[in-house]
Scaffold this active site. Structure first.
Site, PDB file in Angstrom:
ATOM      1  CG  HIS A 278      -1.937   1.742   1.096  1.00  0.00           C
ATOM      2  ND1 HIS A 278      -3.536   1.769   1.032  1.00  0.00           N
ATOM      3  CD2 HIS A 278      -1.270   2.558   2.277  1.00  0.00           C
ATOM      4  CE1 HIS A 278      -3.615   2.732   1.406  1.00  0.00           C
ATOM      5  NE2 HIS A 278      -2.158   2.977   1.762  1.00  0.00           N
ATOM      6  CD  GLU A 279       2.184   3.773   3.631  1.00  0.00           C
ATOM      7  OE1 GLU A 279       2.647   4.847   3.169  1.00  0.00           O
ATOM      8  OE2 GLU A 279       1.280   2.846   4.160  1.00  0.00           O
ATOM      9  CG  HIS A 282      -0.031   6.355  -0.777  1.00  0.00           C
ATOM     10  ND1 HIS A 282      -0.880   6.801  -0.606  1.00  0.00           N
ATOM     11  CD2 HIS A 282       0.434   5.667   0.902  1.00  0.00           C
ATOM     12  CE1 HIS A 282      -1.326   6.914  -0.258  1.00  0.00           C
ATOM     13  NE2 HIS A 282      -0.793   5.643   0.818  1.00  0.00           N
ATOM     14  CD  GLU A 358      -4.078   6.521   2.449  1.00  0.00           C
ATOM     15  OE1 GLU A 358      -3.588   5.831   2.140  1.00  0.00           O
ATOM     16  OE2 GLU A 358      -3.643   7.790   2.782  1.00  0.00           O
TER      17      GLU A 358
END
Length: 426
Positions: A278-279, A282, A358
């Site tokens: 997930h990070e 980004h 997100e």
């Protein structure tokens, strides 16, 4: 006139606080849709009755504090103006220094100090609340120390920023907001660049991930995502909180992917890999850079509106506020009040953008790992650890949620998993 102005301000605040209390505690219930009851997104499935009760209580209190504390800060600034404290701080500053820069630095200290003292009881209540509900386990001295660090960092930053702004006001009362914005661009980038290596270590200890086997798995995942990474950073948070978190911070060569040790202690390797993916999402989608660009754009709009509102306020209510000229440092509480108000009312827009990013990062993590089960279980554990409200009322979501509510995040990854399974069965 001043007493009347302050009276009606307090009356309006009291009515607002009462309305928000009724909305949050009696009207704004985030019910689970009937179609999702009993599913993996239903908190009753993965939380005990006691945890559900605590989550509801804790969320309502925190939401109420959010909506009443910010306007209370505005009243503090208004009181400092109307009571003549701002003029008093200005006189002290003038008597102690000849330079505008040093006068502003002295003034900022007293303004920050009195604001800190007046808000300290609320901050302590928030700290006590997090202890009572088992979110925090931070010792009182550690909490106080962190508050002192906050005060020091905020003072240094505020002194630099406000000294620059008021120097520009004296040079060009008409275009100070534009010059401030132009200077804010390199300043913002510089702060974001140095934050991971200068500011963040003031609060916590950062070090390369100690679990080398897990680090190898994460770096392999990063390589799969074409991310040049040598380290994943771990931060010691277990002595402060039971909540879990991971994030990306900084820009350029100083950007870091950071894992709280509470996350490492409570999630499985598969769940951690999903969180890290997930990070990485980004990073791959350049959300940090878009965030910086968006912040700079909002800064331009905000400074323009602040200049217009300040001019209008001093022109019409200068005698009530005890401010003769916008360029006088005694107008600083008015500047802070206006900018705080603009940030507050614009937060739903910035939150929409953040929630979209997100959601994109969640989608990227699923595409990279293909592990829907780990995604669901990690979201469930994050919800339990933070006593998060999975389906907040609409107003709460607009103003408070930078991430999609957990109900949406869990349902999205679970629904895609079901769709994928159906496609494979066909």
């Amino acid at each position: 006139m001043r007493k009347k102005f302050l009276f009606f301000t307090l009356l309006f605040y009291g009515i607002y606080a009462a309305c928000m209390y009724v909305y949050i505690f009696h009207m704004g219930t985030g019910q689970i849709p009937a179609s999702l009851k009993g599913s993996v997104a239903d908190p009753a499935v993965f939380m005990s009755k006691h945890e559900l009760l605590l989550s509801e209580e804790y969320s309502k209190i925190r939401n109420y504090l959010f909506f009443v504390v910010t306007p209370f800060e505005w009243i503090i600034y208004l009181f400092i103006l109307i009571a003549g404290l701002s003029r008093l701080f200005e006189k002290w500053a003038i008597s102690k220094a000849k330079s505008t820069v040093f006068r502003t630095a002295i003034y900022v200290f007293w303004l920050n100090f009195i604001s800190y003292v007046l808000l300290l009881p609320i901050r302590y209540y928030s700290y006590h609340l997090s202890m009572e509900y088992g979110i925090s386990n931070q010792k009182l001295f550690s909490w106080l120390k962190e508050g002192w660090i906050d005060f020091g960092v905020n003072y240094i930053m505020s002194a630099i920023v406000m000294a620059t702004i008021y120097w520009l006001m004296q040079k060009s009362l008409k275009n100070w907001w534009l010059y401030t914005w132009l200077l804010s661009i390199p300043f913002t980038i510089f702060v974001m660049f140095v934050q991971p290596v200068v500011i963040d270590p003031l609060y916590n200890d950062f070090y390369p991930l100690q679990n080398k086997e897990l680090e190898t798995k994460i770096l392999t995942l990063a390589e799969k995502a074409n991310i040049p990474a040598d380290h994943v950073y771990e931060v010691n948070m277990a002595e402060k909180t039971n909540a879990m978190n991971a994030y990306v911070t900084g820009i350029g060569n100083n950007s870091r992917i950071v894992l709280w040790d509470t996350t490492l202690n409570n999630l499985t390797d598969r769940e951690i890999l999903f969180i890290m993916a997930h990070e990485m999402g980004h990073y791959v989608e350049k959300h940090i850079y878009y965030g910086v660009a968006g912040y700079i754009l909002l800064m331009l709009i905000g400074l323009f509106l602040t200049a217009k509102i300040m001019n209008w306020s001093v022109r019409h209510y200068g005698s009530v506020l005890r401010v003769k000229k916008v360029s006088n440092i005694s107008s600083m509480p008015l500047f802070l009040l206006i900018t705080s108000f603009l940030l507050f009312v614009s937060s739903p827009v910035s939150n929409i953008v953040s929630r979209y990013q997100e959601e994109r990062a969640d989608q990227y993590a699923i595409a990279l790992t293909g592990d829907h089960e780990a995604a669901v279980s990690s979201f469930q554990k994050l919800t339990k650890a933070g006593l998060s409200e999975v389906n907040p009322p609409r107003l709460i979501k607009w103003f408070r949620y930078t991430h999609p509510p957990m109900l949406e995040r869990i349902y999205t990854v679970y629904d895609k998993s079901q769709s994928s399974n159906e496609g494979n069965n066909k």
